[in-house]
Design an enzyme around this catalytic site. Sequence first.
Site, PDB file in Angstrom:
ATOM      1  CB  ALA A   1      28.459  22.052  55.810  1.00 63.69           C
TER       2      ALA A   1
ATOM      3  CD  GLU B   1      26.261  36.898  58.222  1.00 62.86           C
ATOM      4  OE1 GLU B   1      26.757  35.818  58.609  1.00 62.86           O
ATOM      5  OE2 GLU B   1      25.892  37.788  59.007  1.00 62.86           O
TER       6      GLU B   1
ATOM      7  CG  ASN C   1      26.219  28.461  48.556  1.00 63.24           C
ATOM      8  OD1 ASN C   1      25.685  27.569  47.906  1.00 63.24           O
ATOM      9  ND2 ASN C   1      26.733  28.265  49.752  1.00 63.24           N
TER      10      ASN C   1
ATOM     11  CE1 TYR D   1      20.345  28.079  54.988  1.00 67.36           C
ATOM     12  CE2 TYR D   1      21.667  29.370  53.454  1.00 67.36           C
ATOM     13  CZ  TYR D   1      21.576  28.483  54.502  1.00 67.36           C
ATOM     14  OH  TYR D   1      22.718  27.982  55.090  1.00 67.36           O
TER      15      TYR D   1
HETATM   16  C1  COA Z   1      23.700  23.928  51.123  1.00 62.42           C
HETATM   17  C2  COA Z   1      23.730  22.478  51.583  1.00 62.42           C
HETATM   18  C3  COA Z   1      23.874  22.446  53.099  1.00 62.42           C
HETATM   19  C4  COA Z   1      22.383  21.833  51.209  1.00 62.42           C
HETATM   20  O1  COA Z   1      22.318  20.555  51.839  1.00 62.42           O
HETATM   21  P1  COA Z   1      21.534  19.359  51.148  1.00 62.42           P
HETATM   22  O2  COA Z   1      21.322  18.304  52.158  1.00 62.42           O
HETATM   23  O3  COA Z   1      22.205  18.958  49.899  1.00 62.42           O
HETATM   24  O4  COA Z   1      20.148  20.093  50.791  1.00 62.42           O
HETATM   25  P2  COA Z   1      18.720  19.422  50.614  1.00 62.42           P
HETATM   26  O5  COA Z   1      18.847  18.075  49.984  1.00 62.42           O
HETATM   27  O6  COA Z   1      17.987  19.494  51.905  1.00 62.42           O
HETATM   28  O7  COA Z   1      18.050  20.433  49.559  1.00 62.42           O
HETATM   29  C5  COA Z   1      16.795  21.064  49.808  1.00 62.42           C
HETATM   30  C6  COA Z   1      16.462  21.930  48.623  1.00 62.42           C
HETATM   31  O8  COA Z   1      17.453  22.946  48.452  1.00 62.42           O
HETATM   32  C7  COA Z   1      17.679  23.156  47.047  1.00 62.42           C
HETATM   33  N1  COA Z   1      19.015  22.692  46.676  1.00 62.42           N
HETATM   34  C8  COA Z   1      19.898  22.047  47.448  1.00 62.42           C
HETATM   35  N2  COA Z   1      21.028  21.794  46.758  1.00 62.42           N
HETATM   36  C9  COA Z   1      20.843  22.291  45.524  1.00 62.42           C
HETATM   37  C10 COA Z   1      21.640  22.319  44.354  1.00 62.42           C
HETATM   38  N3  COA Z   1      22.881  21.795  44.319  1.00 62.42           N
HETATM   39  N4  COA Z   1      21.134  22.922  43.249  1.00 62.42           N
HETATM   40  C11 COA Z   1      19.888  23.458  43.266  1.00 62.42           C
HETATM   41  N5  COA Z   1      19.066  23.436  44.347  1.00 62.42           N
HETATM   42  C12 COA Z   1      19.547  22.865  45.461  1.00 62.42           C
HETATM   43  C13 COA Z   1      16.634  22.327  46.340  1.00 62.42           C
HETATM   44  O9  COA Z   1      15.467  23.130  46.214  1.00 62.42           O
HETATM   45  C14 COA Z   1      16.429  21.190  47.311  1.00 62.42           C
HETATM   46  O10 COA Z   1      15.191  20.552  47.192  1.00 62.42           O
HETATM   47  P3  COA Z   1      15.028  19.346  46.134  1.00 62.42           P
HETATM   48  O11 COA Z   1      16.247  18.443  46.235  1.00 62.42           O
HETATM   49  O12 COA Z   1      13.764  18.666  46.557  1.00 62.42           O
HETATM   50  O13 COA Z   1      14.958  19.990  44.777  1.00 62.42           O
HETATM   51  C15 COA Z   1      24.859  21.667  50.904  1.00 62.42           C
HETATM   52  O14 COA Z   1      24.801  21.886  49.508  1.00 62.42           O
HETATM   53  C16 COA Z   1      26.261  22.022  51.386  1.00 62.42           C
HETATM   54  O15 COA Z   1      26.750  21.493  52.369  1.00 62.42           O
HETATM   55  N6  COA Z   1      26.917  22.970  50.665  1.00 62.42           N
HETATM   56  C17 COA Z   1      28.291  23.389  51.041  1.00 62.42           C
HETATM   57  C18 COA Z   1      28.275  24.211  52.304  1.00 62.42           C
HETATM   58  C19 COA Z   1      27.402  25.434  52.157  1.00 62.42           C
HETATM   59  O16 COA Z   1      27.430  26.123  51.158  1.00 62.42           O
HETATM   60  N7  COA Z   1      26.617  25.712  53.224  1.00 62.42           N
HETATM   61  C20 COA Z   1      25.756  26.873  53.280  1.00 62.42           C
HETATM   62  C21 COA Z   1      26.516  28.012  53.857  1.00 62.42           C
HETATM   63  S1  COA Z   1      25.494  29.482  53.970  1.00 62.42           S
END
Ligand code: COA
Length: 152
Positions: A76, A109, A114, A121
Amino acid sequence: MTACSIEPLSSPAEIDDILAVEQASFTSPWTREMYVAELKNPSVSYFYLARTPEREVIGFCSFWHVLEELHINNLAVLPAHRRLHIGTDLLVRVLADGAKLGARRATLEVRRSNEPAQKLYEKFGFTVAGVRRQYYSNPAEDALVLWRDGLP
Ligand SMILES: CC(C)(COP(=O)(O)OP(=O)(O)OC[C@H]1O[C@@H](n2cnc3c(N)ncnc32)[C@H](O)[C@@H]1OP(=O)(O)O)[C@@H](O)C(=O)NCCC(=O)NCCS
């Protein structure tokens, strides 16, 4: 892009930082007690923190390492810091260090709804291998079970 460092957890006090990111990110966050229990199993349970240059914790990833498998438990990033590739930086480090520990594959998982996490991933080569029906609560939802082979 925010310059951030990725470091392993260095003190039990940092659980508070993890909890803050958990609570901002999940509808059913892990509790302090769950994290304290994990810390009692340091040969299996690992935590990595993402920090700003000012040392603020803005993201984390936790995983278990058992023999040739990594199980990613949580990943996260604080909402204000998302889409800055911090999740990517965390996963790169975790998969690389997991491989150094001897892991050859990784699993996790993710909620079926999401899409941001699934897209992230997917970029790391994870593919859907199964579904756990109604695995999540608050709200109830299926989990997709993802695997990535061939670490790092
Ligand atoms: C999932 C999460 C960890 C991603 O972290 P992040 O630092 O924002 O992700 P990144 O910036 O490294 O994103 C890498 C790629 O993932 C995809 N991605 C990430 N967030 C996205 C969004 N909101 N919509 C579409 N694609 C997304 C994109 O392909 C992105 O690449 P790009 O920005 O060059 O297009 C973050 O959204 C989060 O904390 N979510 C809430 C908690 C959660 O759901 N955790 C996963 C539990 S399984």
